[in-house]
Design a protein around this motif. Sequence first.
Motif, PDB file in Angstrom:
ATOM      1  N   ALA A  95      -7.120   2.260  -4.471  1.00  0.00           N
ATOM      2  CA  ALA A  95      -7.220   1.205  -3.452  1.00  0.00           C
ATOM      3  C   ALA A  95      -6.003   1.209  -2.529  1.00  0.00           C
ATOM      4  O   ALA A  95      -6.119   0.938  -1.340  1.00  0.00           O
ATOM      5  CB  ALA A  95      -7.392  -0.163  -4.112  1.00  0.00           C
ATOM      6  N   VAL A  96      -4.827   1.528  -3.064  1.00  0.00           N
ATOM      7  CA  VAL A  96      -3.617   1.621  -2.242  1.00  0.00           C
ATOM      8  C   VAL A  96      -3.653   2.932  -1.461  1.00  0.00           C
ATOM      9  O   VAL A  96      -3.552   2.949  -0.240  1.00  0.00           O
ATOM     10  CB  VAL A  96      -2.336   1.505  -3.101  1.00  0.00           C
ATOM     11  N   GLY A  97      -3.781   4.050  -2.170  1.00  0.00           N
ATOM     12  CA  GLY A  97      -3.947   5.367  -1.570  1.00  0.00           C
ATOM     13  C   GLY A  97      -2.992   5.711  -0.445  1.00  0.00           C
ATOM     14  O   GLY A  97      -1.969   5.081  -0.256  1.00  0.00           O
ATOM     15  N   GLY A  98      -3.335   6.749   0.282  1.00  0.00           N
ATOM     16  CA  GLY A  98      -2.540   7.178   1.419  1.00  0.00           C
ATOM     17  C   GLY A  98      -1.467   8.180   1.047  1.00  0.00           C
ATOM     18  O   GLY A  98      -1.557   8.866   0.024  1.00  0.00           O
ATOM     19  N   ASN A  99      -0.456   8.269   1.892  1.00  0.00           N
ATOM     20  CA  ASN A  99       0.637   9.216   1.721  1.00  0.00           C
ATOM     21  C   ASN A  99       1.287   9.005   0.356  1.00  0.00           C
ATOM     22  O   ASN A  99       1.702   7.900   0.026  1.00  0.00           O
ATOM     23  CB  ASN A  99       1.649   9.008   2.858  1.00  0.00           C
ATOM     24  N   SER A 100       1.372  10.084  -0.440  1.00  0.00           N
ATOM     25  CA  SER A 100       1.853   9.929  -1.812  1.00  0.00           C
ATOM     26  C   SER A 100       2.790  11.062  -2.205  1.00  0.00           C
ATOM     27  O   SER A 100       2.912  12.063  -1.510  1.00  0.00           O
ATOM     28  CB  SER A 100       0.667   9.881  -2.778  1.00  0.00           C
ATOM     29  N   VAL A 101       3.430  10.887  -3.358  1.00  0.00           N
ATOM     30  CA  VAL A 101       4.280  11.899  -3.967  1.00  0.00           C
ATOM     31  C   VAL A 101       3.449  12.542  -5.073  1.00  0.00           C
ATOM     32  O   VAL A 101       3.132  11.892  -6.078  1.00  0.00           O
ATOM     33  CB  VAL A 101       5.583  11.278  -4.516  1.00  0.00           C
ATOM     34  N   SER A 102       3.082  13.779  -4.884  1.00  0.00           N
ATOM     35  CA  SER A 102       2.156  14.482  -5.767  1.00  0.00           C
ATOM     36  C   SER A 102       2.568  14.419  -7.232  1.00  0.00           C
ATOM     37  O   SER A 102       3.718  14.659  -7.586  1.00  0.00           O
ATOM     38  CB  SER A 102       2.062  15.937  -5.319  1.00  0.00           C
ATOM     39  N   ARG A 103       1.593  14.058  -8.087  1.00  0.00           N
ATOM     40  CA  ARG A 103       1.691  14.032  -9.556  1.00  0.00           C
ATOM     41  C   ARG A 103       2.686  13.014 -10.102  1.00  0.00           C
ATOM     42  O   ARG A 103       2.984  13.023 -11.292  1.00  0.00           O
ATOM     43  CB  ARG A 103       2.008  15.421 -10.119  1.00  0.00           C
ATOM     44  N   PHE A 104       3.181  12.113  -9.277  1.00  0.00           N
ATOM     45  CA  PHE A 104       4.162  11.135  -9.732  1.00  0.00           C
ATOM     46  C   PHE A 104       3.471  10.006 -10.480  1.00  0.00           C
ATOM     47  O   PHE A 104       2.571   9.346  -9.953  1.00  0.00           O
ATOM     48  CB  PHE A 104       4.925  10.555  -8.536  1.00  0.00           C
ATOM     49  N   GLY A 105       3.879   9.785 -11.726  1.00  0.00           N
ATOM     50  CA  GLY A 105       3.409   8.644 -12.501  1.00  0.00           C
ATOM     51  C   GLY A 105       1.983   8.741 -13.003  1.00  0.00           C
ATOM     52  O   GLY A 105       1.421   7.734 -13.433  1.00  0.00           O
ATOM     53  N   CYS A 106       1.418   9.930 -12.975  1.00  0.00           N
ATOM     54  CA  CYS A 106       0.004  10.047 -13.371  1.00  0.00           C
ATOM     55  C   CYS A 106      -0.231  11.234 -14.297  1.00  0.00           C
ATOM     56  O   CYS A 106      -1.289  11.856 -14.245  1.00  0.00           O
ATOM     57  CB  CYS A 106      -0.880  10.134 -12.131  1.00  0.00           C
ATOM     58  N   SER A 107       0.725  11.518 -15.155  1.00  0.00           N
ATOM     59  CA  SER A 107       0.579  12.652 -16.065  1.00  0.00           C
ATOM     60  C   SER A 107      -0.481  12.412 -17.137  1.00  0.00           C
ATOM     61  O   SER A 107      -0.917  13.349 -17.793  1.00  0.00           O
ATOM     62  CB  SER A 107       1.923  13.004 -16.708  1.00  0.00           C
TER      63      SER A 107
END
Length: 149
Positions: A95-107
């Motif tokens: 829902a927030v989405g958009g520009n992100s830092v790849s693989r951060f906090g989602c291991s």
Amino acid sequence: MDKGVYALILENPRREVRVGALGVREFAAGRHIYIGSARGSGGLARADRHVRLARFRDRSPRWHIDYLLLDSGFTLAAVLTAATDRDCECDLARAVGGNSVSRFGCSDCACPSHLFYRPEDPVPEVLDAFARLNLAVRITTIKNEGRMQ
């Protein structure tokens, strides 16, 4: 203990930070939004742990977000929490989405990231994301010296 989901809003100048196994990552100047789950045994007290870590910077990092909270260039500006029995951390991240830092906090999931970038204040947008998921949000702003108001 209430379980739920939360978002941390951090402010920072342009920085490079080593984030554990992710290595050195570049963070643009502005705001970063971290989406986290508080469904473990401590529940929403996990968000309080992040506030304490940002204030005292007195522990070793355990999760990706800890590397930013421990870095002197990052300031924790706000914490948004919602009590829920639903497992909706990934839904909130989408829902927030958009520009992100790849693989951060989602291991531990298939999401591309749980850390998002905005050049300006994202709080109204994040509040809207909580509302779209029918989550009753509580917002806490953090003063510069690290105390909650």
